[in-house]
Design an enzyme around this catalytic site. Structure first.
Site, PDB file in Angstrom:
ATOM      1  N   LYS A   1       2.488  -4.847   7.749  1.00 26.20           N
ATOM      2  CA  LYS A   1       1.916  -4.771   9.090  1.00 26.20           C
ATOM      3  C   LYS A   1       2.316  -3.484   9.806  1.00 26.20           C
ATOM      4  CE  LYS A   1       1.884  -9.800   9.515  1.00 26.20           C
ATOM      5  NZ  LYS A   1       0.486  -9.970   9.261  1.00 26.20           N
ATOM      6  N   CYS A   2       2.248  -2.396   9.093  1.00 30.70           N
ATOM      7  CA  CYS A   2       2.696  -1.090   9.586  1.00 30.70           C
ATOM      8  C   CYS A   2       1.519  -0.115   9.606  1.00 30.70           C
ATOM      9  CB  CYS A   2       3.805  -0.576   8.648  1.00 30.70           C
ATOM     10  SG  CYS A   2       4.442   1.067   9.033  1.00 30.70           S
ATOM     11  N   GLY A   3       1.593   0.863  10.482  1.00 26.60           N
ATOM     12  CA  GLY A   3       0.564   1.897  10.497  1.00 26.60           C
ATOM     13  C   GLY A   3       0.497   2.672   9.192  1.00 26.60           C
TER      14      GLY A   3
END
Length: 196
Positions: A68-70
């Site tokens: 769930k990271c850029g």
């Protein structure tokens, strides 16, 4: 906002601020003589024991990953690097990590499903670890940080380890797995004679 736009924006922030570039590791005892990445054992995402000695003689790219990271779209680049270089002796190993922004909250089965479904990940994925220094830190990350003087400051920090099991360099989150800088380093590591 699209995933590509978010990733691009994070890349600009990384370049301007150094965010994700890696932090200096707290002074730690140097690894014991003869210790290499291949000295360690861990657990795969599906719960099986893994002796990293099985990768002896290969170059290894160790990455702390999160769903769930850029930077999560880098899974696609990691898979591309794995497919391109695995027959030449590269192993990509993902270590899920929830240290930064709580961006890997999932269970092992949720992480595995996410990686397969969204990015077609086939490279080895290990169980979730703590990369940050202190109580609970993975001994693998303690070794990598002691050897390089760097720890990831965000998700998708990358350690390139040579065929001899010794870390070559650390690359921050903003360094693309398929970018020129890391590609050249991988090719150079693969050019070294395999250690028997």
């Amino acid at each position: 906002m699209s995933k590509k736009l978010i990733a691009s924006a994070l890349g600009v922030v990384s370049l301007v601020t150094g965010f994700g570039a890696g932090q200096a590791a707290a002074p730690a005892a140097p690894p014991a003589a003869g210790t290499t990445l291949f000295s360690f054992k861990t657990t795969s995402l599906d719960g099986k024991a893994v002796d990293l000695a099985e990768f002896k003689g290969k170059a290894v790219l160790v990455v702390n990953v999160a769903s769930k990271c850029g930077y999560t779209p880098q899974y696609a680049d990691l898979e591309a690097a794995w497919k391109e270089f695995k027959d030449k002796g590269l192993v990509v190993i993902g270590f899920p990590c929830n240290d930064f922004g709580g961006q890997e909250p999932g269970s092992a089965s949720e992480i595995g499903e996410f990686c397969r479904k969204n990015y077609g990940v086939t490279f080895p994925m290990m169980s979730k670890v703590q990369t940050k220094a202190g109580a609970g830190q993975s001994e693998i990350y303690a070794f990598l940080s002691a050897a390089t003087g760097k720890l990831p400051s965000w998700n998708f920090g990358k350690y390139l380890v040579g065929r001899d099991g010794k870390p070559v360099a650390f690359y921050g989150s903003g360094v693309k797995p398929t970018g020129d800088e890391l590609r050249k380093a991988i090719e150079q590591a693969l050019a070294a004679k395999p250690v028997s």
